[in-house]
Design an enzyme around this catalytic site. Structure first.
Site, PDB file in Angstrom:
ATOM      1  N   GLY A  81       0.769  -1.141  -0.031  1.00  0.00           N
ATOM      2  CA  GLY A  81       0.027  -0.105   0.025  1.00  0.00           C
ATOM      3  C   GLY A  81       0.807   1.410  -0.071  1.00  0.00           C
ATOM      4  O   GLY A  81       1.757   1.420   0.585  1.00  0.00           O
ATOM      5  N   ARG A 145       1.411  -5.776  -5.150  1.00  0.00           N
ATOM      6  CA  ARG A 145       1.205  -6.533  -3.736  1.00  0.00           C
ATOM      7  C   ARG A 145       1.857  -8.146  -4.114  1.00  0.00           C
ATOM      8  O   ARG A 145       1.468  -9.087  -3.622  1.00  0.00           O
ATOM      9  CB  ARG A 145      -0.093  -6.620  -3.129  1.00  0.00           C
ATOM     10  CG  ARG A 145      -0.260  -5.360  -2.510  1.00  0.00           C
ATOM     11  CD  ARG A 145      -1.751  -5.612  -1.484  1.00  0.00           C
ATOM     12  NE  ARG A 145      -2.095  -4.556  -1.014  1.00  0.00           N
ATOM     13  CZ  ARG A 145      -1.452  -3.854   0.260  1.00  0.00           C
ATOM     14  NH1 ARG A 145      -0.526  -4.543   0.682  1.00  0.00           N
ATOM     15  NH2 ARG A 145      -1.936  -2.830   0.759  1.00  0.00           N
ATOM     16  N   ASP A 176       4.750  -7.676   5.089  1.00  0.00           N
ATOM     17  CA  ASP A 176       4.891  -8.824   3.882  1.00  0.00           C
ATOM     18  C   ASP A 176       5.970  -8.539   2.901  1.00  0.00           C
ATOM     19  O   ASP A 176       6.433  -9.593   2.474  1.00  0.00           O
ATOM     20  CB  ASP A 176       3.389  -9.019   3.221  1.00  0.00           C
ATOM     21  CG  ASP A 176       2.084  -9.393   4.209  1.00  0.00           C
ATOM     22  OD1 ASP A 176       2.528 -10.341   5.048  1.00  0.00           O
ATOM     23  OD2 ASP A 176       1.155  -8.859   4.123  1.00  0.00           O
ATOM     24  N   LYS A 202       8.157   0.566   5.539  1.00  0.00           N
ATOM     25  CA  LYS A 202       7.008   1.561   5.238  1.00  0.00           C
ATOM     26  C   LYS A 202       5.702   0.771   5.506  1.00  0.00           C
ATOM     27  O   LYS A 202       5.559  -0.543   5.794  1.00  0.00           O
ATOM     28  CB  LYS A 202       7.108   1.350   3.534  1.00  0.00           C
ATOM     29  CG  LYS A 202       5.761   2.074   3.086  1.00  0.00           C
ATOM     30  CD  LYS A 202       4.977   1.156   2.023  1.00  0.00           C
ATOM     31  CE  LYS A 202       4.361  -0.104   2.662  1.00  0.00           C
ATOM     32  NZ  LYS A 202       3.696  -0.908   1.578  1.00  0.00           N
ATOM     33  N   THR A 203       4.757   1.518   6.040  1.00  0.00           N
ATOM     34  CA  THR A 203       3.422   1.328   6.174  1.00  0.00           C
ATOM     35  C   THR A 203       2.734   2.169   7.051  1.00  0.00           C
ATOM     36  O   THR A 203       3.216   2.626   8.183  1.00  0.00           O
ATOM     37  CB  THR A 203       2.982  -0.036   6.637  1.00  0.00           C
ATOM     38  OG1 THR A 203       1.427  -0.152   6.692  1.00  0.00           O
ATOM     39  CG2 THR A 203       3.441  -0.461   7.826  1.00  0.00           C
ATOM     40  N   ASP A 205       0.118   1.901   8.483  1.00  0.00           N
ATOM     41  CA  ASP A 205      -0.572   1.021   9.505  1.00  0.00           C
ATOM     42  C   ASP A 205       0.283   1.221  10.903  1.00  0.00           C
ATOM     43  O   ASP A 205      -0.308   0.924  12.045  1.00  0.00           O
ATOM     44  CB  ASP A 205      -0.549  -0.405   9.317  1.00  0.00           C
ATOM     45  CG  ASP A 205      -1.996  -0.595   8.237  1.00  0.00           C
ATOM     46  OD1 ASP A 205      -2.317   0.349   7.682  1.00  0.00           O
ATOM     47  OD2 ASP A 205      -2.031  -1.651   7.717  1.00  0.00           O
TER      48      ASP A 205
HETATM   49  P1  FBP Z   1       0.705  -2.032   3.672  1.00  0.00           P
HETATM   50  O1  FBP Z   1       0.469  -2.773   4.827  1.00  0.00           O
HETATM   51  O2  FBP Z   1       0.929  -2.552   2.425  1.00  0.00           O
HETATM   52  O3  FBP Z   1       1.414  -0.725   3.960  1.00  0.00           O
HETATM   53  O4  FBP Z   1      -0.882  -1.434   3.378  1.00  0.00           O
HETATM   54  C1  FBP Z   1      -1.496  -1.176   4.365  1.00  0.00           C
HETATM   55  C2  FBP Z   1      -3.030  -0.543   3.869  1.00  0.00           C
HETATM   56  O5  FBP Z   1      -2.761   0.861   3.520  1.00  0.00           O
HETATM   57  C3  FBP Z   1      -4.051  -0.807   5.071  1.00  0.00           C
HETATM   58  O6  FBP Z   1      -4.037  -0.002   5.911  1.00  0.00           O
HETATM   59  C4  FBP Z   1      -5.442  -1.250   4.130  1.00  0.00           C
HETATM   60  O7  FBP Z   1      -6.310  -2.228   4.758  1.00  0.00           O
HETATM   61  C5  FBP Z   1      -4.798  -1.770   2.907  1.00  0.00           C
HETATM   62  O8  FBP Z   1      -3.341  -1.160   2.872  1.00  0.00           O
HETATM   63  C6  FBP Z   1      -5.563  -1.541   1.687  1.00  0.00           C
HETATM   64  O9  FBP Z   1      -4.902  -2.173   0.626  1.00  0.00           O
HETATM   65  P2  FBP Z   1      -5.337  -1.802  -1.089  1.00  0.00           P
HETATM   66  O10 FBP Z   1      -4.327  -0.601  -1.293  1.00  0.00           O
HETATM   67  O11 FBP Z   1      -4.959  -3.190  -1.608  1.00  0.00           O
HETATM   68  O12 FBP Z   1      -6.591  -1.503  -1.133  1.00  0.00           O
END
Ligand code: FBP
Length: 552
Positions: A81, A145, A176, A202-203, A205
């Protein structure tokens, strides 16, 4: 292309580097710390990572470098993400590479890890990269991803890397994606491929952290963006006095974002998934808690309020957690048969027949929209796409029903008009705050030093973050240190363990001590928009979470 005045101004922002990284690269040397162990399942992880397990933590200090002076061709991948600051990791890496040797090359693989497998890349130049300095988003090369896990994929990655003469790959990603980085590093090491792999944390979250990684990048900006919006809604709620706002915020698993926004905005309610799990609260317990707060506020004449709901809440409710884990296994094990079922009715009938008795009851008790959302495709890492589960709407419906029941019994006499919001994508590509701009640039710059020193299977780390950037420290930790074994797609796999909200940690304790007051009284605070120019105490502050965690 039309460029906004802010974007133009941000091109000229020079991110601050820690003092140690301001030294000439030939004068930054490695200091080795202690050997590491994985967070659990040590024997299994050691067996799976014979070449990259147990390496030492390292930090950089000012001393003549022993790194050999050679030409570097490095590949970089943005993975998972979006998170504010990703572009600055790349510009930091690029600037360090070019400072070490103007013939050094940085290639960006497009669209995430699949860009490496498909050999889809672009070479960075000054002209190209300068248009992305201090900007949000991952659009410089895109993200994806794709999971790197099969030997066939590793072979292809190795061939593509050889074709370009790469001596290192930097993977910028969350838990991941950095698991991918560790597995790829191990494969290259076991084949003496001469290709190093370095990760960057990175994230948005905020769940990729441990005793060394103090925060993942993007968390700061995303939380500030959501807090600005929540603060604005709070002010609207307090002005109009007629709506309850249920605001779901991102955070696929951990509730760090929800907690940080609560610390910033002091809403009436903030649910924390980790607490729900620890207290074994059922869906009805949560509904009753919210209805109690609404009732008490109504008695004070306040038929309005703000509730923050973490996106991952649903997975922490014990009965739903068991249901989701059964669904994950069932969907992975019966993929073929299930894909042939075209109607929702046939899908639910197929799945219900295979669920345990208790999970069948829980599944049946959920509205069909939520059932559909729980059956949607998993992401490539086997995770439920919680961003698409409308928990905030489910809670509004259930709380309304509970309040109607209370009204009949004469226990509630207020008005409950609720609105729902979801803040997720709004925050992932914001212009990085000064903190994220500086932190990300430093992470990228530091990643080059790890490469120059011949390390692989390491994550770039910058610490001491509650101090000003000049005092930050730089180094690296072996990625295997963060790993354990978890069940994914119906199989046990080595993965980086997510850092959840600690219920005995300072940020949660701070919230817990005050929430009773915030529930009853209206104590909203309004953080306002991120400021990029102005006094340091307004522009350079980081999150309340980090400040509380690092307070003495
Ligand atoms: P990452 O763990 O890859 O940084 O992504 C987190 C996130 O932003 C979450 O908060 C959310 O649930 C998810 O990505 C949404 O994923 P997508 O971009 O595939 O809709």
């Amino acid at each position: 292309m039309t460029i906004s005045p802010l974007q133009k101004a941000r091109y000229g922002y020079q991110p601050k580097l820690p003092k140690i990284l301001q030294n000439d690269i030939s004068n930054v040397a490695i200091e080795y710390g202690k050997a590491t162990q994985s967070v659990s399942d040590q024997d299994k992880i050691r067996e799976m990572f014979p070449n990259t397990y147990g390496m030492k933590e390292i930090s950089f200090l000012a001393a003549p470098s022993k790194a050999e002076n050679r030409k570097h061709i490095v590949g970089v991948i943005l993975s998972g993400g979006q998170a504010p600051g990703g572009h600055n990791v790349i510009t930091g890496l690029y600037d360090a590479l070019k400072k070490a040797g103007k013939d050094n090359v940085l290639l960006g693989f497009k669209g995430g890890p699949s860009g490496l497998l498909e050999d889809d890349c672009v070479e960075f130049t000054d002209e190209f990269i300068n248009e992305y300095r201090n900007t949000g988003g991952f659009d410089i090369i895109g993200s994806g991803r794709t999971k790197l896990e099969t030997v066939e994929q590793f072979k292809v990655a190795g061939e593509v890397a050889k074709k370009h003469g790469l001596n290192a790959i930097v993977i910028i990603g969350g838990d991941d994606s950095n698991t991918n980085a560790a597995v790829l590093a191990e494969y290259f090491a076991s084949n003496n491929a001469g290709i190093q792999v370095i990760g960057c944390p990175k994230t948005i979250d905020g769940d990729l952290k441990n005793d060394v990684i103090e925060t993942s990048f993007g968390f700061d900006t995303a939380c500030k963006t959501y807090s600005e919006l929540i603060g604005n809604i709070e002010r609207d709620a307090a002005s109009a006095r007629k709506y309850w706002h249920f605001i779901k915020v991102m955070g696929r698993s951990a509730s760090h974002i929800a907690l940080e926004c609560a610390l910033e905005c002091q809403p009436n309610i903030c649910l924390i998934g980790e607490e729900v799990e620890a207290k074994k609260q059922s869906m009805m317990d949560i509904v009753n808690y919210i209805a109690d707060v609404v009732t008490v506020r109504a008695q004070e004449g306040c038929n309005f309020g703000v509730a923050i709901i973490p996106e991952g809440l649903i997975e922490f409710i014990p009965e739903v957690k068991i249901l989701i884990s059964e669904l994950n296994d069932l969907l992975a094990q019966n993929e073929k048969e299930y894909s042939l079922l075209s109607s929702f009715e046939s899908q639910t009938a197929f799945i219900s027949a295979k669920l345990s008795e208790n999970s069948r009851k829980v599944f049946a008790s959920l509205p069909s929209d939520i059932q559909k959302q729980l059956l949607m495709d998993r992401d490539p890492h086997g995770n439920v796409q919680v961003s698409r589960i409308e928990t905030e709407k489910l809670l509004i419906t259930m709380v309304s029903e509970e309040l109607a029941r209370r009204k009949k019994e004469g226990k509630y006499s207020g008005k409950f008009n609720a609105l729902n919001h979801f803040f997720g994508y709004e925050g992932r590509c914001a212009f990085p705050s000064n903190f994220d701009a500086d932190y990300c640039y430093s992470l990228g710059y530091n990643a080059f030093l790890l490469i120059a020193n011949g390390l692989t299977g390491y994550m770039s780390v910058v610490t001491g973050l509650s101090e000003g950037p000049a005092n930050w420290k730089a180094g690296g930790i072996p990625i295997t240190k963060m790993m354990n074994i978890e069940r994914r797609h119906g199989e046990y796999k080595p993965v980086i363990r997510k850092a959840l909200v600690e219920l005995d940690g300072k940020p949660f304790k701070y919230f817990e001590e005050r929430r009773k007051t915030w529930e009853k009284e209206t104590c909203f605070t309004f953080p306002g928009a991120i400021q990029y120019y102005g006094p340091e105490e307004v522009c350079d502050i980081t999150t309340r979470t980090l400040v509380l965690e690092q307070s003495k």
